[in-house]
Design a protein around this motif. Structure first.
Motif, PDB file in Angstrom:
ATOM      1  N   PRO A  86     -13.664  30.416  17.246  1.00 13.53           N
ATOM      2  CA  PRO A  86     -13.633  30.245  15.788  1.00 13.53           C
ATOM      3  C   PRO A  86     -15.031  30.113  15.195  1.00 13.53           C
ATOM      4  O   PRO A  86     -15.286  30.546  14.072  1.00 13.53           O
ATOM      5  N   PRO A 108     -10.494  22.715  10.082  1.00 11.71           N
ATOM      6  CA  PRO A 108      -9.385  22.568  11.035  1.00 11.71           C
ATOM      7  C   PRO A 108      -8.398  21.486  10.613  1.00 11.71           C
ATOM      8  O   PRO A 108      -7.293  21.402  11.147  1.00 11.71           O
ATOM      9  N   GLY A 109      -8.779  20.662   9.668  1.00 15.46           N
ATOM     10  CA  GLY A 109      -7.853  19.622   9.183  1.00 15.46           C
ATOM     11  C   GLY A 109      -7.719  18.471  10.157  1.00 15.46           C
ATOM     12  O   GLY A 109      -8.300  18.475  11.246  1.00 15.46           O
ATOM     13  N   ARG A 110      -6.920  17.495   9.773  1.00 13.96           N
ATOM     14  CA  ARG A 110      -6.778  16.279  10.573  1.00 13.96           C
ATOM     15  C   ARG A 110      -6.067  16.546  11.898  1.00 13.96           C
ATOM     16  O   ARG A 110      -6.363  15.917  12.910  1.00 13.96           O
ATOM     17  N   HIS A 111      -5.150  17.464  11.913  1.00 21.02           N
ATOM     18  CA  HIS A 111      -4.358  17.691  13.121  1.00 21.02           C
ATOM     19  C   HIS A 111      -4.702  19.019  13.809  1.00 21.02           C
ATOM     20  O   HIS A 111      -3.950  19.479  14.657  1.00 21.02           O
ATOM     21  N   GLY A 112      -5.809  19.630  13.401  1.00 19.20           N
ATOM     22  CA  GLY A 112      -6.215  20.888  14.026  1.00 19.20           C
ATOM     23  C   GLY A 112      -5.408  22.089  13.573  1.00 19.20           C
ATOM     24  O   GLY A 112      -5.487  23.162  14.165  1.00 19.20           O
ATOM     25  N   LEU A 113      -4.603  21.904  12.526  1.00 17.38           N
ATOM     26  CA  LEU A 113      -3.761  23.009  12.046  1.00 17.38           C
ATOM     27  C   LEU A 113      -4.142  23.417  10.620  1.00 17.38           C
ATOM     28  O   LEU A 113      -3.337  23.994   9.901  1.00 17.38           O
ATOM     29  N   VAL A 123      -1.530  21.587   3.053  1.00 21.07           N
ATOM     30  CA  VAL A 123      -1.081  22.730   2.255  1.00 21.07           C
ATOM     31  C   VAL A 123      -1.274  22.477   0.749  1.00 21.07           C
ATOM     32  O   VAL A 123      -1.555  23.418  -0.005  1.00 21.07           O
ATOM     33  N   SER A 180      -5.236  32.700  14.162  1.00 19.58           N
ATOM     34  CA  SER A 180      -5.510  31.285  14.420  1.00 19.58           C
ATOM     35  C   SER A 180      -4.851  30.361  13.405  1.00 19.58           C
ATOM     36  O   SER A 180      -5.201  29.193  13.324  1.00 19.58           O
ATOM     37  N   PRO A 204      -1.272  29.104  12.682  1.00 27.47           N
ATOM     38  CA  PRO A 204       0.167  29.106  12.939  1.00 27.47           C
ATOM     39  C   PRO A 204       1.002  28.499  11.818  1.00 27.47           C
ATOM     40  O   PRO A 204       2.191  28.760  11.727  1.00 27.47           O
ATOM     41  N   ALA A 205       0.380  27.675  10.969  1.00 28.36           N
ATOM     42  CA  ALA A 205       1.151  27.026   9.895  1.00 28.36           C
ATOM     43  C   ALA A 205       0.495  27.290   8.544  1.00 28.36           C
ATOM     44  O   ALA A 205      -0.731  27.375   8.452  1.00 28.36           O
ATOM     45  N   ALA A 206       1.309  27.392   7.500  1.00 29.52           N
ATOM     46  CA  ALA A 206       0.841  27.585   6.121  1.00 29.52           C
ATOM     47  C   ALA A 206      -0.062  28.822   5.983  1.00 29.52           C
ATOM     48  O   ALA A 206      -1.093  28.774   5.294  1.00 29.52           O
ATOM     49  N   THR A 219      -8.769  29.826  19.790  1.00 33.32           N
ATOM     50  CA  THR A 219      -8.766  29.267  18.439  1.00 33.32           C
ATOM     51  C   THR A 219      -8.255  27.823  18.422  1.00 33.32           C
ATOM     52  O   THR A 219      -8.193  27.209  17.359  1.00 33.32           O
ATOM     53  N   VAL A 249      -8.356  24.021  18.474  1.00 35.63           N
ATOM     54  CA  VAL A 249      -9.406  23.043  18.141  1.00 35.63           C
ATOM     55  C   VAL A 249      -9.342  21.928  19.184  1.00 35.63           C
ATOM     56  O   VAL A 249      -8.309  21.262  19.311  1.00 35.63           O
ATOM     57  N   ARG A 307     -10.183  18.859  19.585  1.00 34.24           N
ATOM     58  CA  ARG A 307      -9.745  17.480  19.316  1.00 34.24           C
ATOM     59  C   ARG A 307      -8.308  17.410  18.766  1.00 34.24           C
ATOM     60  O   ARG A 307      -7.809  16.333  18.487  1.00 34.24           O
ATOM     61  N   ALA A 308      -7.674  18.565  18.639  1.00 30.95           N
ATOM     62  CA  ALA A 308      -6.308  18.586  18.091  1.00 30.95           C
ATOM     63  C   ALA A 308      -5.288  18.279  19.188  1.00 30.95           C
ATOM     64  O   ALA A 308      -5.592  18.352  20.374  1.00 30.95           O
ATOM     65  N   ALA A 351       3.678  24.448  16.287  1.00 30.22           N
ATOM     66  CA  ALA A 351       3.387  25.279  15.114  1.00 30.22           C
ATOM     67  C   ALA A 351       3.446  26.762  15.476  1.00 30.22           C
ATOM     68  O   ALA A 351       3.986  27.577  14.720  1.00 30.22           O
ATOM     69  N   SER A 401       6.095  29.491  14.087  1.00 28.38           N
ATOM     70  CA  SER A 401       5.596  30.713  13.451  1.00 28.38           C
ATOM     71  C   SER A 401       6.253  31.946  14.085  1.00 28.38           C
ATOM     72  O   SER A 401       6.699  32.858  13.385  1.00 28.38           O
ATOM     73  N   SER A 427       1.933  19.113   8.864  1.00 31.29           N
ATOM     74  CA  SER A 427       0.912  20.050   9.358  1.00 31.29           C
ATOM     75  C   SER A 427       1.545  21.150  10.197  1.00 31.29           C
ATOM     76  O   SER A 427       1.191  22.317  10.067  1.00 31.29           O
ATOM     77  N   VAL A 428       2.469  20.764  11.064  1.00 29.15           N
ATOM     78  CA  VAL A 428       3.122  21.744  11.947  1.00 29.15           C
ATOM     79  C   VAL A 428       3.949  22.739  11.131  1.00 29.15           C
ATOM     80  O   VAL A 428       3.945  23.940  11.405  1.00 29.15           O
ATOM     81  N   GLY A 475       3.563  23.378   7.875  1.00 29.88           N
ATOM     82  CA  GLY A 475       2.827  24.002   6.771  1.00 29.88           C
ATOM     83  C   GLY A 475       3.472  23.722   5.428  1.00 29.88           C
ATOM     84  O   GLY A 475       3.531  24.590   4.566  1.00 29.88           O
TER      85      GLY A 475
END
Lengths: 212, 218
Positions: free
Chosen positions: A30, A85-90, A94, A151, A153-155, B86, B88, B90-91, B99, B103, B182-183, B185
Motif C-alpha cells: 500500500p 487505514p482507520g482504527r480497525h485497518g478497514l 463510512v 484493498s 473490502p468494506a465501504a 494490502t 495493515v 496493526r489491524a 470483511a 465483500s 468497519s467490517v 462498511g
C-alpha cells in the motif's frame, strides 16, 4: 465470550492450498501505491503551475495564497481520509467518507467564489475549463484507484466516491491557478461540477477495482 | 431489565461450537497474518489453522448452504492470498477476513440476482449449525438447545442479508458495534439498528414457538 468455530472440511484445505499455489499475490505494498497516487497529484499541481493564469501578478497575494492553501488543504484532507487505514485497518469510518465526498464540491465552490479573484469576466469558455478539470481529475482518479486496488473490502462505494472527490479537488486546484474567470456560474459549471461528477464516477466505477 | 443487545452476548450456536480447539489467540492470528502479508509463504499453514474455524462458521452463516459456504470460503481465502500485501499489520486479521468474506459474498449475491436460474435452494442445503453435533450439556439441555437453534437458524435464514450479518458479527462473533460497522462498511447506528431488528425477530420467533427467549441470553 467464545466465538463460533466450525472447522471446514479437510478436503477444502487441500483445494485451497492447491489454488493458492497457482495464484500470484499482488506485488506492490500500500505504501508504494500511495506513492504512485502522490505522483499523480504532483503532476496535477505541476500542470496548474505550468498553465498558471496570466494575471497572477496582479492578484492580491493574501487572497490568492489563502484560497489556494484552502483548496490544497481540502484536497489533502480528502486524500488523507481516503487512504487512511482507520482504527480497525478497514479504512476511515463510512460517515467521514460520505460527508467528505458530498461536501468537497460545495466547499470548493464556496471558497473560490468568495475569494473574488476573477479579473476576466469573459474568460475562457466554461466548456474549456470543464474539459481540462475533468481530464485532470480522471487521471487522478485512475491513480488513486490504482493506489487502493483490491484493498478495500468494506465501504468500497463510499471510498470510491471520496477518491473521486479527492481527484476532483486536486484538479480544482489546478483550474483555480489556471483560469482568471470569477463568474459564479462559470466556477460552478467549469470548476466545481467536475468534482461532483468525478465523485459520482468514483462511486460507480471504482468499487469493482477497489474490492479484493 | 432488558439486556443491552449491542453488547456481545454468548453465541447462539454455543452448544455446537468448537471452543478454541487450537488454543487460538487474536495475537497468534494477527502475527501469522502479518508474516503472510510480508510474503512469508510458510505462514499459510498457521494462518489457515487459526483463521479457518471462525471464517468458515461466518461463511456458513452468510450463505446458509454448505456447498455455497465451501465455495465462499475458498474464494475468500484466495482473495486474502491475492491481496495479502494490502493487510495493515496493526489491524485485526479476523476482522479483515470477515470483511473480505462479506465483500465476496455480496459480489456473489449480485451475480445471482443477474442470473437467478443459477440458484436452487433445497431444504437439505439450508441447514448450517443445526447439523453440527453438540459436545457438552445434559441430553435435556442439548434437546432444548437444538430446538432453539432450529428456530434461530430459520429466522436468520429469512432475515435480510444486512441484518443477518450485523447480528452474527455482534452477537455470535462478539465484535463491538464499532468493529462490526468497519467490517460491514456501514455507520454504527445503522449496524446497531440492523442487529436490533434481527434480535427482535429471533425473540419474536422464539416466543411464537413457545420457547423461553431468555435462553438466548445464556
Amino acid at each position: 465470550m467464545t466465538p463460533v468455530e466450525i472447522p471446514p472440511p479437510d478436503a477444502l484445505r487441500d483445494r485451497i492450498r492447491e489454488a493458492v499455489s497457482h495464484t500470484a499475490p499482488a506485488g506492490l505494498t500500500p505504501r508504494t501505491r500511495a506513492a504512485v497516487a502522490v505522483v499523480f497529484i504532483l503532476i496535477a499541481i505541476a500542470l496548474g503551475v505550468a498553465l498558471m493564469r496570466p494575471d497572477i501578478a496582479a492578484l492580491p497575494p493574501a487572497s490568492l495564497i489563502g484560497v489556494s492553501l484552502g483548496v490544497a488543504f481540502l484536497a489533502a484532507a480528502t486524500l488523507v481520509v481516503a487512504l487512511s487505514p482507520g482504527r480497525h485497518g478497514l479504512g476511515a469510518p463510512v460517515t467521514w467518507l460520505v460527508v467528505l465526498a458530498a461536501t468537497t464540491a460545495p466547499l470548493y465552490a464556496m471558497m473560490t467564489m468568495m475569494a473574488g479573484l476573477g479579473t476576466a469576466p469573459d474568460g475562457p469558455p466554461v466548456r474549456g475549463c470543464f474539459t481540462m478539470s475533468t481530464g485532470v481529475a480522471l487521471v487522478g482518479l485512475v491513480g488513486l484507484t490504482y493506489a487502493l486496488h483490491r484493498s478495500v473490502p468494506a465501504a468500497a462505494v463510499a471510498r470510491g466516491a471520496l477518491l473521486g472527490a479527492c481527484a476532483g479537488a486536486w484538479a480544482g486546484l489546478t483550474i483555480h491557478l489556471h483560469c482568471p474567470c470569477g463568474e459564479p456560474l462559470h466556477i460552478l459549471l467549469g470548476h466545481a461540477a467536475p468534482i461532483a461528477i468525478c465523485a459520482a464516477l468514483g462511486a460507480v466505477i471504482s468499487p469493482r477495482f477497489l474490492r479484493p | 431489565m432488558a439486556r443491552d443487545w449491542t453488547k456481545p452476548g454468548p453465541p447462539v450456536a454455543r452448544p455446537f461450537a468448537v471452543v478454541s480447539r487450537h488454543g487460538m489467540t487474536q495475537g497468534d492470528l494477527d502475527a501469522a497474518m502479518a508474516r503472510y502479508a510480508g510474503g512469508d509463504d510458510s505462514a499459510f499453514d498457521a494462518l489457515y489453522r487459526l483463521l479457518s474455524p471462525r471464517l468458515y462458521a461466518f461463511c456458513l452463516r452468510l450463505t446458509r448452504r454448505r456447498q455455497e459456504a465451501d465455495d465462499l470460503f475458498q474464494e475468500t481465502f484466495l482473495k486474502l492470498h491475492r491481496s495479502r500485501s494490502t493487510f495493515v499489520p496493526r489491524a485485526a486479521a479476523i476482522h479483515w477476513a470477515f470483511a473480505v468474506a462479506r465483500s465476496v459474498h455480496l459480489d456473489r449475491v449480485r451475480f445471482r440476482k443477474r442470473r437467478p436460474e443459477a440458484v436452487a435452494e433445497t431444504e437439505e442445503g439450508l441447514s448450517t449449525f443445526t447439523s453440527v453435533p453438540s459436545r457438552e450439556g445434559s441430553p435435556e439441555e442439548h434437546a432444548r438447545a437444538k430446538e432453539l437453534m432450529v428456530v434461530v437458524d430459520r429466522v436468520l435464514r429469512d432475515l435480510p442479508e444486512n441484518q443477518r450479518a450485523a447480528y452474527v458479527l455482534i452477537r455470535e462473533e462478539g465484535l463491538s458495534v464499532s468493529e462490526a460497522s468497519s467490517v460491514l462498511g456501514a455507520t454504527p447506528t445503522a449496524v446497531k439498528l440492523r442487529a436490533f431488528r434481527a434480535y427482535e425477530a429471533i425473540r419474536e420467533a422464539l416466543r411464537a414457538a413457545g420457547l423461553d427467549d431468555s435462553e438466548l441470553e445464556k
